[in-house]
Each structure stands twice: as structure tokens, then as C-alpha cells.
Design a protein around this motif. Sequence first.
Motif, PDB file in Angstrom:
ATOM      1  N   PRO A 106       0.882  -1.260  -0.171  1.00 19.31           N
ATOM      2  CA  PRO A 106      -0.100   0.103   0.015  1.00 19.31           C
ATOM      3  C   PRO A 106       0.982   1.161   0.064  1.00 19.31           C
ATOM      4  O   PRO A 106       1.828   1.367   0.667  1.00 19.31           O
ATOM      5  CB  PRO A 106      -0.840  -0.108   1.213  1.00 19.31           C
ATOM      6  CG  PRO A 106      -0.650  -1.597   1.654  1.00 19.31           C
ATOM      7  CD  PRO A 106       0.694  -2.029   1.050  1.00 19.31           C
ATOM      8  N   ASN A 107       0.449   2.253  -0.653  1.00 17.07           N
ATOM      9  CA  ASN A 107       0.940   3.746  -0.502  1.00 17.07           C
ATOM     10  C   ASN A 107       0.329   4.237   0.823  1.00 17.07           C
ATOM     11  O   ASN A 107       0.827   4.735   1.631  1.00 17.07           O
ATOM     12  CB  ASN A 107       0.485   4.580  -1.646  1.00 17.07           C
ATOM     13  CG  ASN A 107       0.858   5.813  -1.499  1.00 17.07           C
ATOM     14  OD1 ASN A 107       2.028   6.038  -1.447  1.00 17.07           O
ATOM     15  ND2 ASN A 107       0.126   6.865  -1.756  1.00 17.07           N
ATOM     16  N   ASN A 108      -1.103   4.149   0.878  1.00 17.61           N
ATOM     17  CA  ASN A 108      -1.962   4.379   2.179  1.00 17.61           C
ATOM     18  C   ASN A 108      -3.029   3.374   2.327  1.00 17.61           C
ATOM     19  O   ASN A 108      -3.754   3.087   1.566  1.00 17.61           O
ATOM     20  CB  ASN A 108      -2.602   5.892   1.737  1.00 17.61           C
ATOM     21  CG  ASN A 108      -3.438   6.295   2.930  1.00 17.61           C
ATOM     22  OD1 ASN A 108      -3.886   5.392   3.768  1.00 17.61           O
ATOM     23  ND2 ASN A 108      -3.764   7.597   3.065  1.00 17.61           N
ATOM     24  N   GLY A 109      -2.501   2.675   3.377  1.00 11.92           N
ATOM     25  CA  GLY A 109      -3.343   1.409   3.581  1.00 11.92           C
ATOM     26  C   GLY A 109      -4.907   1.672   3.864  1.00 11.92           C
ATOM     27  O   GLY A 109      -5.646   0.780   3.081  1.00 11.92           O
ATOM     28  N   GLU A 110      -5.434   2.729   4.112  1.00 16.25           N
ATOM     29  CA  GLU A 110      -6.756   3.055   4.308  1.00 16.25           C
ATOM     30  C   GLU A 110      -7.417   3.188   3.029  1.00 16.25           C
ATOM     31  O   GLU A 110      -8.713   3.046   2.699  1.00 16.25           O
ATOM     32  CB  GLU A 110      -7.253   4.138   5.349  1.00 16.25           C
ATOM     33  CG  GLU A 110      -7.010   3.550   6.655  1.00 16.25           C
ATOM     34  CD  GLU A 110      -7.707   2.482   7.081  1.00 16.25           C
ATOM     35  OE1 GLU A 110      -8.817   2.314   6.874  1.00 16.25           O
ATOM     36  OE2 GLU A 110      -6.853   1.334   7.564  1.00 16.25           O
ATOM     37  N   ALA A 111      -6.690   4.012   2.249  1.00 16.36           N
ATOM     38  CA  ALA A 111      -7.132   4.214   0.722  1.00 16.36           C
ATOM     39  C   ALA A 111      -7.214   3.078  -0.058  1.00 16.36           C
ATOM     40  O   ALA A 111      -8.085   3.016  -1.011  1.00 16.36           O
ATOM     41  CB  ALA A 111      -5.888   5.363   0.106  1.00 16.36           C
ATOM     42  N   ARG A 132       1.273  -4.499   5.946  1.00 19.63           N
ATOM     43  CA  ARG A 132       0.111  -5.031   6.247  1.00 19.63           C
ATOM     44  C   ARG A 132      -1.442  -3.933   6.302  1.00 19.63           C
ATOM     45  O   ARG A 132      -1.184  -2.781   6.837  1.00 19.63           O
ATOM     46  CB  ARG A 132       0.039  -6.083   7.008  1.00 19.63           C
ATOM     47  CG  ARG A 132       0.009  -5.434   8.428  1.00 19.63           C
ATOM     48  CD  ARG A 132      -0.544  -6.729   9.242  1.00 19.63           C
ATOM     49  NE  ARG A 132       0.053  -7.997   9.079  1.00 19.63           N
ATOM     50  CZ  ARG A 132       1.119  -8.247   9.812  1.00 19.63           C
ATOM     51  NH1 ARG A 132       1.878  -7.452  10.767  1.00 19.63           N
ATOM     52  NH2 ARG A 132       1.777  -9.560   9.285  1.00 19.63           N
ATOM     53  N   ILE A 133      -2.533  -4.138   5.607  1.00 11.63           N
ATOM     54  CA  ILE A 133      -3.637  -3.677   6.021  1.00 11.63           C
ATOM     55  C   ILE A 133      -4.243  -4.604   6.898  1.00 11.63           C
ATOM     56  O   ILE A 133      -4.879  -5.519   6.593  1.00 11.63           O
ATOM     57  CB  ILE A 133      -4.860  -3.323   4.593  1.00 11.63           C
ATOM     58  CG1 ILE A 133      -3.761  -2.445   3.758  1.00 11.63           C
ATOM     59  CG2 ILE A 133      -5.758  -2.287   5.166  1.00 11.63           C
ATOM     60  CD1 ILE A 133      -4.434  -2.199   2.222  1.00 11.63           C
ATOM     61  N   SER A 134      -4.295  -4.243   8.197  1.00 12.78           N
ATOM     62  CA  SER A 134      -5.064  -5.122   9.254  1.00 12.78           C
ATOM     63  C   SER A 134      -6.457  -4.997   8.880  1.00 12.78           C
ATOM     64  O   SER A 134      -7.205  -4.104   8.566  1.00 12.78           O
ATOM     65  CB  SER A 134      -4.492  -5.020  10.725  1.00 12.78           C
ATOM     66  OG  SER A 134      -5.020  -3.513  10.755  1.00 12.78           O
ATOM     67  N   GLY A 135      -7.158  -6.162   9.447  1.00 13.31           N
ATOM     68  CA  GLY A 135      -8.570  -6.098   9.577  1.00 13.31           C
ATOM     69  C   GLY A 135      -9.261  -6.426   8.328  1.00 13.31           C
ATOM     70  O   GLY A 135     -10.626  -5.950   8.398  1.00 13.31           O
ATOM     71  N   ILE A 136      -8.797  -7.037   7.064  1.00 10.07           N
ATOM     72  CA  ILE A 136      -9.446  -7.070   5.838  1.00 10.07           C
ATOM     73  C   ILE A 136      -9.797  -8.611   6.052  1.00 10.07           C
ATOM     74  O   ILE A 136      -9.125  -9.376   6.023  1.00 10.07           O
ATOM     75  CB  ILE A 136      -8.506  -6.883   4.668  1.00 10.07           C
ATOM     76  CG1 ILE A 136      -8.269  -5.483   4.660  1.00 10.07           C
ATOM     77  CG2 ILE A 136      -9.423  -7.241   3.500  1.00 10.07           C
ATOM     78  CD1 ILE A 136      -7.625  -5.034   3.558  1.00 10.07           C
ATOM     79  N   GLU A 137     -11.184  -9.088   6.062  1.00 13.77           N
ATOM     80  CA  GLU A 137     -11.819 -10.305   6.221  1.00 13.77           C
ATOM     81  C   GLU A 137     -11.230 -10.968   5.066  1.00 13.77           C
ATOM     82  O   GLU A 137     -11.617 -10.784   3.874  1.00 13.77           O
ATOM     83  CB  GLU A 137     -13.319 -10.474   6.686  1.00 13.77           C
ATOM     84  CG  GLU A 137     -13.538 -11.909   6.626  1.00 13.77           C
ATOM     85  CD  GLU A 137     -15.082 -11.860   7.193  1.00 13.77           C
ATOM     86  OE1 GLU A 137     -15.554 -13.063   7.440  1.00 13.77           O
ATOM     87  OE2 GLU A 137     -15.675 -10.873   7.573  1.00 13.77           O
ATOM     88  N   ASN A 176      -0.006   5.400   6.568  1.00 14.57           N
ATOM     89  CA  ASN A 176       0.732   4.457   6.157  1.00 14.57           C
ATOM     90  C   ASN A 176       1.227   3.607   7.592  1.00 14.57           C
ATOM     91  O   ASN A 176       1.581   4.431   8.534  1.00 14.57           O
ATOM     92  CB  ASN A 176       2.127   4.597   5.753  1.00 14.57           C
ATOM     93  CG  ASN A 176       2.934   3.568   5.422  1.00 14.57           C
ATOM     94  OD1 ASN A 176       3.767   3.032   5.903  1.00 14.57           O
ATOM     95  ND2 ASN A 176       2.890   2.991   3.866  1.00 14.57           N
ATOM     96  N   PHE A 177       0.897   2.424   7.681  1.00 16.38           N
ATOM     97  CA  PHE A 177       1.117   1.566   8.946  1.00 16.38           C
ATOM     98  C   PHE A 177       2.594   1.491   9.384  1.00 16.38           C
ATOM     99  O   PHE A 177       3.021   1.987  10.832  1.00 16.38           O
ATOM    100  CB  PHE A 177       0.580   0.098   8.870  1.00 16.38           C
ATOM    101  CG  PHE A 177       0.820  -0.771  10.003  1.00 16.38           C
ATOM    102  CD1 PHE A 177       0.325  -0.494  11.110  1.00 16.38           C
ATOM    103  CD2 PHE A 177       1.710  -1.704  10.056  1.00 16.38           C
ATOM    104  CE1 PHE A 177       0.316  -1.182  12.391  1.00 16.38           C
ATOM    105  CE2 PHE A 177       1.669  -2.530  10.971  1.00 16.38           C
ATOM    106  CZ  PHE A 177       1.302  -2.190  12.109  1.00 16.38           C
ATOM    107  N   HIS A 178       3.326   1.491   8.548  1.00 16.09           N
ATOM    108  CA  HIS A 178       4.861   1.535   9.209  1.00 16.09           C
ATOM    109  C   HIS A 178       5.105   2.897   9.400  1.00 16.09           C
ATOM    110  O   HIS A 178       5.920   3.024  10.300  1.00 16.09           O
ATOM    111  CB  HIS A 178       5.738   1.284   7.618  1.00 16.09           C
ATOM    112  CG  HIS A 178       5.940  -0.356   7.851  1.00 16.09           C
ATOM    113  ND1 HIS A 178       7.080  -1.174   7.477  1.00 16.09           N
ATOM    114  CD2 HIS A 178       5.032  -1.576   8.089  1.00 16.09           C
ATOM    115  CE1 HIS A 178       6.765  -2.446   7.513  1.00 16.09           C
ATOM    116  NE2 HIS A 178       5.414  -2.614   7.802  1.00 16.09           N
ATOM    117  N   ALA A 179       4.972   3.805   8.575  1.00 13.27           N
ATOM    118  CA  ALA A 179       5.202   5.405   8.737  1.00 13.27           C
ATOM    119  C   ALA A 179       4.705   5.632  10.327  1.00 13.27           C
ATOM    120  O   ALA A 179       5.392   6.260  11.140  1.00 13.27           O
ATOM    121  CB  ALA A 179       4.873   6.200   7.998  1.00 13.27           C
TER     122      ALA A 179
END
Length: 331
Positions: A106-111, A132-137, A176-179
Motif C-alpha cells: 500500500p501507499n496508504n493502507g486505508e485508501a 499490511r492492511i489489518s482487519g480485512i476479512e 501508512n502503517f509502517h510510517a
Amino acid sequence: MKKWLSMFFAVALLAASVTGCSSPAPTTEAPEGSEAPADGKYKVAYVARAQADSFAAWLANAVKEESEKYDNMTVDIFDGQASDDTENSLIENAIANKYDLIIIQPNNGEAQRPYAEKAIAAGIKVITTNARISGIEGASSVDADPYKQAQVNAELAVEKIPQNANVVILKGPPGNFHADERYKSWQKEFFEKRPDVTIVGEEIANWNKDEAMTYMETWMQASKKIDAIISMNDNMAAGALEAVKDKPEFAEIQAYGVDGTAEACLLIKDGKMTSTSLQSAYDLAIALMDTSNKLLTGEETQIDMDIDCPLITPDNVDQYIEMHKKAGAIN
């Protein structure tokens, strides 16, 4: 306009290739009862965050190289160009082109979240990575722990950065999760323990070397005393160090990063960078391809894992330089 143009975005098969860390020969046979593709090869789309980002390019190269060990998969690499619009369109294109699996950096996980969810709804397997983008079933993930990546550097900085120091901070893209997690770690593991330290500059440089260099040039004009560069990745740290190169008044400046890129290892060896923590693109690539194979063949239905993040300093940098030499990243 960006979104329209990205519909025609060509597959960016990376010209530079590196050899990943050694791994056992993969098992590519589908378990009994699972369906293999008609032509014997699963189609995998790897959507990279941005080829201009040194770590993202390293990871994409490593994924391409590792994928060649699997005779049941073809992997196409796409460049998100550090743009949410571009990356989201590439994911939509991969869905429309009926890829069997999409790996999203991702560039921006929520996007990217709704587009990853759209892929899953279409019956496509999804892996998110770095971050990672958490919480995606229904999605799997292969990543590293960004809090720990920053923590190992921050713990060293608590001891090394001088009393009453002036420091600057280079941040990754917000959301971004890492940032976000690396910044949070520095706040808790360093700044809460070192209230004597003053922040004289703090900017979002979006993992970008050139942006970091520009900010550092501005900070140097405003403050003649900067004792340390605290960067959320190696690429930005290298940009800031480029700005102070050959300037005697900044000869003793410290610099901290994350990723363990070949460039960062050489800077540490040359005494210009203080430390980084390894986020091995080779290890990520091995795990990504193994996870893809297991998901596609039905051996597993969901996998979530993290790789390790050892600290790299002048004391042990030679072993990581050797790692990059074996991979062809350093001559």
C-alpha cells in the motif's frame, strides 16, 4: 486524469534483478481436491508502492526473482508511483483481468482497503505487505513489525545522542502503517526518555530521498547545530546525509533509518550513518511467494506473518554488506 491514465498503465517488469536468500525448492503441486488453472499457471499481480522508493524497488526486484522458482505462477509487477489513484486503479485493473492473486504494497493502507476488499469479493486472493492492511476479512499478510524496527534504533539513540541535542525528524506518508508505527515508537522509546532533546525540524518526506534532502537543506540554514537525523526509512536518511556531505560543521551528525538497504549499509560502513534495522526484501519476497503458492494451491486459507528486524551498526555491518554482495546489489 491520473486514474484515467492509469487504466493504460503498462506492466513494469523490473529491469534490475537480484538473487534472493536461499530457500528450499517450493512445492507447487496442488493438493488433492483443489483446482489448478487450466494452463497450469496462476496469475499473480504485484502492485508496488513506488519504484522511486529504494526499498519498494528492492522488494519488487526480489519478488520477481523469487517468483521464477515457481513453475505454477506468473508474476506481473505494477508501479503505483506513490499515488493512491494510480495504485487503486491498478488493483481494479487486476480484478478486471481476473488475476488469481493480488499482492498489494500500500501507499496508504486505508485508501487501498476498499479495493483490496473488492478483490476479495470478486473471489481473488489478496496479500498485503509492507505495510499490511489489518482487519480485512479473507486477506493474508506478510510484513515486519514497524514498532520494533524503530525501537531497536531508538534504544541505541538513547545512549548515543548527546545531551541537549538538536534533532530533525523525517516521516513517511500519514496513514501508512509502517510510517505511523515507527514514529510512535520513536516518541515512546526515545523522546519520552530524553526530554533534553529538542526537535528543530520535522516534516513528511514520503519515503523520498529528494524530498528529504530539500528539507535538510532548509533546516541547515535555520539551525547551525543539528546533532542527529531521525528518519523513518533509509532512503530519507540518505537524502538528508547527502545535503550535509562535505560540510565540516555537520561531520559528526548521527543518522538513524530502517530497511537495511545496500546504500544504508555502505553509509554505515563509511561512518556516515549510525544505524538501521534490517527489513530484508529478500526474506519478504521468499515469504510472499511461499504464501502465494500455499494460498493458490489450497494448502492454506489464510497466513499472517512477520519477518525479523535485526539492528545494523558498524559492529556487524560487514555481514549485511556481504548479504547484498551475494545478491548482486553491491559490486
